[in-house]
Every structure is written in structure tokens, then in C-alpha cells.
Write a protein that holds these residues in place. Structure first.
Motif, PDB file in Angstrom:
ATOM      1  N   GLY A   1       0.868  20.665  28.088  1.00  0.00           N
ATOM      2  CA  GLY A   1       0.103  20.330  26.883  1.00  0.00           C
ATOM      3  C   GLY A   1      -1.393  20.299  27.141  1.00  0.00           C
ATOM      4  N   ARG A   2      -1.829  19.664  28.255  1.00  0.00           N
ATOM      5  CA  ARG A   2      -3.253  19.604  28.576  1.00  0.00           C
ATOM      6  C   ARG A   2      -3.783  20.977  28.947  1.00  0.00           C
ATOM      7  NH1 ARG A   2      -4.610  16.413  25.467  1.00  0.00           N
ATOM      8  NH2 ARG A   2      -6.732  16.522  26.239  1.00  0.00           N
ATOM      9  N   ALA A   3      -2.942  21.771  29.650  1.00  0.00           N
ATOM     10  CA  ALA A   3      -3.371  23.125  30.013  1.00  0.00           C
ATOM     11  C   ALA A   3      -3.678  23.919  28.752  1.00  0.00           C
ATOM     12  CB  ALA A   3      -2.283  23.817  30.832  1.00  0.00           C
ATOM     13  N   GLU A   4      -2.767  23.829  27.796  1.00  0.00           N
ATOM     14  CA  GLU A   4      -2.898  24.614  26.568  1.00  0.00           C
ATOM     15  C   GLU A   4      -3.998  24.040  25.663  1.00  0.00           C
ATOM     16  OE1 GLU A   4      -1.587  27.291  25.545  1.00  0.00           O
ATOM     17  OE2 GLU A   4      -1.656  27.280  23.359  1.00  0.00           O
ATOM     18  N   ALA A   5      -4.025  22.708  25.529  1.00  0.00           N
ATOM     19  CA  ALA A   5      -4.939  22.114  24.551  1.00  0.00           C
ATOM     20  C   ALA A   5      -6.339  21.901  25.098  1.00  0.00           C
ATOM     21  CB  ALA A   5      -4.375  20.766  24.064  1.00  0.00           C
ATOM     22  N   PHE A   6      -6.486  21.738  26.416  1.00  0.00           N
ATOM     23  CA  PHE A   6      -7.823  21.406  26.935  1.00  0.00           C
ATOM     24  C   PHE A   6      -8.345  22.406  27.967  1.00  0.00           C
ATOM     25  CE2 PHE A   6     -11.239  19.140  28.912  1.00  0.00           C
ATOM     26  CZ  PHE A   6     -11.771  18.383  27.882  1.00  0.00           C
ATOM     27  N   ALA A   7      -7.603  22.575  29.074  1.00  0.00           N
ATOM     28  CA  ALA A   7      -8.140  23.366  30.191  1.00  0.00           C
ATOM     29  C   ALA A   7      -8.393  24.824  29.798  1.00  0.00           C
ATOM     30  CB  ALA A   7      -7.188  23.315  31.376  1.00  0.00           C
ATOM     31  N   SER A   8      -7.608  25.346  28.857  1.00  0.00           N
ATOM     32  CA  SER A   8      -7.775  26.752  28.496  1.00  0.00           C
ATOM     33  C   SER A   8      -8.989  26.973  27.589  1.00  0.00           C
ATOM     34  CB  SER A   8      -6.517  27.269  27.805  1.00  0.00           C
ATOM     35  OG  SER A   8      -6.321  26.583  26.602  1.00  0.00           O
ATOM     36  N   LYS A   9      -9.683  25.885  27.203  1.00  0.00           N
ATOM     37  CA  LYS A   9     -10.837  26.034  26.309  1.00  0.00           C
ATOM     38  C   LYS A   9     -12.107  25.416  26.882  1.00  0.00           C
ATOM     39  CE  LYS A   9      -7.925  25.748  22.218  1.00  0.00           C
ATOM     40  NZ  LYS A   9      -6.841  24.787  22.465  1.00  0.00           N
ATOM     41  N   ASN A  10     -12.022  24.706  28.018  1.00  0.00           N
ATOM     42  CA  ASN A  10     -13.176  23.947  28.485  1.00  0.00           C
ATOM     43  C   ASN A  10     -13.602  24.320  29.901  1.00  0.00           C
ATOM     44  OD1 ASN A  10     -13.942  21.734  26.425  1.00  0.00           O
ATOM     45  ND2 ASN A  10     -11.715  21.792  26.415  1.00  0.00           N
ATOM     46  N   THR A  11     -14.755  23.787  30.314  1.00  0.00           N
ATOM     47  CA  THR A  11     -15.283  24.092  31.642  1.00  0.00           C
ATOM     48  C   THR A  11     -14.465  23.393  32.719  1.00  0.00           C
ATOM     49  OG1 THR A  11     -16.730  22.196  31.539  1.00  0.00           O
ATOM     50  CG2 THR A  11     -17.623  24.285  30.760  1.00  0.00           C
ATOM     51  N   VAL A  12     -14.681  23.830  33.967  1.00  0.00           N
ATOM     52  CA  VAL A  12     -13.927  23.271  35.077  1.00  0.00           C
ATOM     53  C   VAL A  12     -14.175  21.766  35.183  1.00  0.00           C
ATOM     54  CG1 VAL A  12     -13.573  23.349  37.574  1.00  0.00           C
ATOM     55  CG2 VAL A  12     -14.044  25.448  36.327  1.00  0.00           C
ATOM     56  N   PHE A  13     -15.455  21.365  35.094  1.00  0.00           N
ATOM     57  CA  PHE A  13     -15.765  19.952  35.299  1.00  0.00           C
ATOM     58  C   PHE A  13     -15.108  19.064  34.243  1.00  0.00           C
ATOM     59  CE2 PHE A  13     -18.539  16.201  34.891  1.00  0.00           C
ATOM     60  CZ  PHE A  13     -18.307  15.677  36.147  1.00  0.00           C
ATOM     61  N   SER A  14     -15.234  19.435  32.962  1.00  0.00           N
ATOM     62  CA  SER A  14     -14.617  18.546  31.967  1.00  0.00           C
ATOM     63  C   SER A  14     -13.092  18.603  32.048  1.00  0.00           C
ATOM     64  CB  SER A  14     -15.108  18.826  30.543  1.00  0.00           C
ATOM     65  OG  SER A  14     -15.527  20.115  30.368  1.00  0.00           O
ATOM     66  N   SER A  15     -12.540  19.728  32.552  1.00  0.00           N
ATOM     67  CA  SER A  15     -11.085  19.781  32.724  1.00  0.00           C
ATOM     68  C   SER A  15     -10.614  18.824  33.810  1.00  0.00           C
ATOM     69  CB  SER A  15     -10.637  21.197  33.078  1.00  0.00           C
ATOM     70  OG  SER A  15     -10.965  22.082  32.058  1.00  0.00           O
ATOM     71  N   ILE A  16     -11.424  18.693  34.877  1.00  0.00           N
ATOM     72  CA  ILE A  16     -11.065  17.739  35.938  1.00  0.00           C
ATOM     73  C   ILE A  16     -11.060  16.321  35.370  1.00  0.00           C
ATOM     74  CG2 ILE A  16     -11.785  16.709  38.129  1.00  0.00           C
ATOM     75  CD1 ILE A  16     -12.983  19.389  38.891  1.00  0.00           C
ATOM     76  N   ILE A  17     -12.137  15.989  34.621  1.00  0.00           N
ATOM     77  CA  ILE A  17     -12.232  14.651  34.035  1.00  0.00           C
ATOM     78  C   ILE A  17     -11.066  14.399  33.089  1.00  0.00           C
ATOM     79  CG2 ILE A  17     -13.663  13.119  32.637  1.00  0.00           C
ATOM     80  CD1 ILE A  17     -14.981  13.718  35.221  1.00  0.00           C
TER      81      ILE A  17
END
Lengths: 196, 191
Positions: free
Chosen positions: A112-128
Motif C-alpha cells: 500500500g505504501r509503495a503504491e500510494a507514496f513511494a511511487s510518487k515521492n522523493t527518496v528522502f520523504s519515502s524513507i520518512i
């Protein structure tokens, strides 16, 4: 949204289990004690952060049609790593978590996070985001574990709180459903009250 | 006799949803209507039997001889995802009515942890091919049974007056807890 809000949103406001209603199986399955809950939560947090990093790096190279299978392969690779590391360094916990460890692959929080967040955001905010969501999940597991261990076994982290055995039903299957049901109701009430 | 024991154990005593805690997401998600519960149950019975058969063969003929058992998780999830995709394509071509009935549930089944869970349990329990298939069918039946009973209860729940904070997921989980309590009555029938 600043990074601090990004980090803390997983604790209550967008708690993956209690508000987004994801990942019930491991939550109910392994939260029979605080230690199990923490172990599972940290394992899932590690996988979540690592897969968020990789996915946010490769998001521009993966064609849209095959993105879900690709995400699953990335997640499965990290889950295998966690499994082998835990079998080597914490065999007792590995045995306790049992089948729920490989099943982190199909934990809907991570995909869910991969699809909803990491696939649309930068590396740093994805880590956070991964850290916040993972710790929110861990916190939920620990709280549920605390309630179930306390009521069911009369102990906390292995120390006896009161003499006797406690109500065994909270350690067994039905207790898991009941405790989480009431926890969601409590969180619903808190969120409602804040909105007013 | 052994097969009957496996079936009774998987459907009632160690029910996959209510005792083993697998597949709770679809259990809560698609159990609001009786008809969707039947559709999802049918899809799971079909896919679980097929997936367990294929992953069992992959394990015996590919992973075990090559000594790469640690690749189990990655291989299984890929096999399951590919299989579900294939079933969807074939079903669309061969039997449109069946696709109409089960099609929407198929993509959901890939991330249903009961499928991967049963595939792994079969290896852990060291079942042979026939036992594995019986185990898979029995577990899928157990899932369907729990889903249908739960959908029946939830359809009735719609007419009751529930406190505001408990509406939706909380009351569903509490109901599932009581259902799980009822299923505990079967404990001890089969070792």
C-alpha cells in the motif's frame, strides 16, 4: 506537509492498522505478547523502509503495467533477507513469529505504501514515510500485545503483574479480534473529538 | 481416514480465518453481502487448489533439487501472481459467465495471504501431493464457510442500532471475535 508531519501521521491520524484498516492478519496473529509484537513490527518497518527506498529510486524506470509485480519482487527480496537474518541472530523470535514472517510479503501496508507514496515521492520523504508508518504499526502491535499479555497472562514483558493465570481467551484467537475491535472504536472516538 | 481428519481439522478446528488469522482483510472487506461472499469463496477455492498444486511441484522439482529453498518466498509469490493473471485471461476466453461471477475477485486474491500461507504450510507440514491438495481444498472451504456465516451475520447487523464509535470495522471485528469464540468449541475434536 512538512517532514515532521509526514513522520508522525502514521502514529494516530493515519495509523495503518487502526485507521487505514490494513495488515490485520499479522496484527492479530503475533500480538499475543509485547515482545512478539515489537519483533514483528520492527521486521515490517525494516522491509517497509528498504522497499520504499528502492521503489522511489526505480519508480521512473518501471513501466506502469508491470509495477505491482515489480514492487512485490522487491518486497519479497527484503522479506527473505529479514527471515534469514532473524533465523541466524534471533532463532527464538523466528520460531515464535513462524509463518507470519514470510507473509510480510503480502502485508497490504507495505504494498500500500509503495503504491500510494513511494511511487510518487522523493527518496528522502519515502524513507520518512516508511519509518513513520512502520513505527505506527510497531506501536499498534506493542499496545495490542500489552493489553493481550496483561489480561490473558497477567504479565508484562514476562514479569508477573498479579498472581493467577488471567483470562486465557485474550491470548487465544477471539481475544485478538475483540481487543483490536475496541481499540479501533477508541481511536474513532479520539479522532471525532479532535474534529469538533 | 487421514484425509477426513485433514478436512475436519482445516474447516472447523483450525479454521484458517478464525484460528490461524490468515485472510482477515478479504474476510472483513467482502463480507458485507451474502452474494459477494459466495463469489469470493468460489474464487479462493479455485485459485488455492491450483496454486498449492503448482507451488508444491515447483518446490519438489525445482527448489529442492537445486538446494535453493531460501528462494521459497520470492518464487511462490511470483508463481501465485502469474497463476492468478493466467487464470483470469483463460477464464475470460473460455467461460465468460464464470468470469462475470468470479472475475472481479481474482486480482484481490493475489494479495490474499491465505493462498501464500497454505502453500507454505503444506511444505512446513511435510505433506505429500495428495494430502497437499486435500489440505488446500479443505482450507479454502473453511475460508468460504467463515466468510458466508460472517456475511449472513453482517446483513442482519445493518438493521441494528450500533453506538456511533463502534460502527463499521469495530463492530465487524467484535462479531468476528465472537464467531471465533464459537469455533473454539470445535477444539479438541482432532489432534
Amino acid at each position: 506537509m512538512n517532514q515532521w508531519q509526514n513522520f508522525t501521521k502514521g502514529f494516530i491520524r493515519q495509523n495503518p492498522v487502526l485507521v487505514l484498516l490494513l495488515g490485520f492478519c499479522p496484527t492479530i496473529g503475533v500480538s499475543t505478547s509485547v515482545v512478539n509484537g515489537l519483533g514483528m513490527g520492527l521486521a515490517a518497518t525494516f522491509v517497509l523502509v528498504m522497499s520504499n527506498i528502492v521503489i522511489s529510486i526505480v519508480k521512473d524506470f518501471i513501466p506502469d503495467q508491470v509495477r505491482i509485480p515489480s514492487y512485490i519482487v522487491v518486497i519479497a527480496a527484503f522479506v527473505t533477507m529479514v527471515e534469514l537474518l532473524m533465523a541466524g541472530f534471533a532463532p527464538a523470535l523466528h520460531a515464535q513469529l513462524g509463518i507470519f514472517l514470510p507473509l510480510i510479503v503480502v502485508n497490504c501496508i507495505i504494498l500500500g505504501r509503495a503504491e500510494a507514496f513511494a511511487s510518487k515521492n522523493t527518496v528522502f520523504s519515502s524513507i520518512i514515510d516508511g519509518l513513520g508508518m512502520g513505527l505506527g504499526f510497531t506501536l499498534t502491535l506493542a499496545v495490542v500485545g500489552m493489553i493481550r499479555e496483561g489480561l490473558g497472562n497477567g504479565s508484562l514483558l514476562g514479569f508477573k503483574l498479579f498472581p493467577g493465570d488471567g483470562a486465557l481467551v485474550f491470548i487465544l484467537a477471539p481475544g485478538g479480534f475483540l481487543v483490536i475491535g475496541y481499540l479501533i472504536a477508541v481511536v474513532n472516538m479520539i479522532i471525532k473529538r479532535q474534529e469538533k | 481416514m487421514e484425509y477426513i481428519l485433514i478436512i475436519i481439522s482445516a474447516v472447523f478446528v483450525n479454521n484458517i480465518v478464525l484460528t490461524r488469522f490468515l485472510g482477515i482483510c478479504p474476510f472483513l472487506g467482502v463480507s458485507t453481502r451474502f452474494s459477494t461472499a459466495c463469489g469470493m469463496g468460489g474464487g479462493v477455492i479455485f485459485v488455492m487448489t491450483l496454486a498449492t498444486l503448482v507451488t508444491y511441484l515447483v518446490n519438489v522439482y525445482v527448489l529442492a533439487p537445486l538446494g535453493i529453498g531460501f528462494m521459497q518466498t520470492v518464487t511462490y509469490i511470483l508463481v501465485i501472481a502469474a497463476l492468478v493473471q493466467m487464470v483470469e485471461i483463460i477464464m475470460k476466453k473460455v467461460s465468460p459467465p464464470l468470469y462475470q461471477a468470479l472475475g472481479v475477485y481474482l486480482p484481490l486474491i493475489t494479495t490474499n495471504c491465505t493462498i501464500l500461507g497454505v502453500a507454505i504450510l503444506v511444505i512446513q507440514n511435510k505433506f505429500n501431493l495428495m494430502e497437499s491438495i486435500v489440505f488446500a481444498i479443505a482450507n479454502a472451504l473453511g475460508f468460504t464457510l467463515a466468510l458466508i456465516i460472517f456475511a449472513g451475520i453482517r446483513e442482519q447487523l445493518e438493521f441494528s442500532d450500533i453506538p456511533e464509535a463502534l460502527r463499521g470495522a469495530p463492530i465487524a471485528l467484535i462479531t468476528a471475535g465472537l464467531l471465533s469464540l464459537a469455533f473454539m468449541g470445535f477444539a479438541g475434536i482432532v489432534k
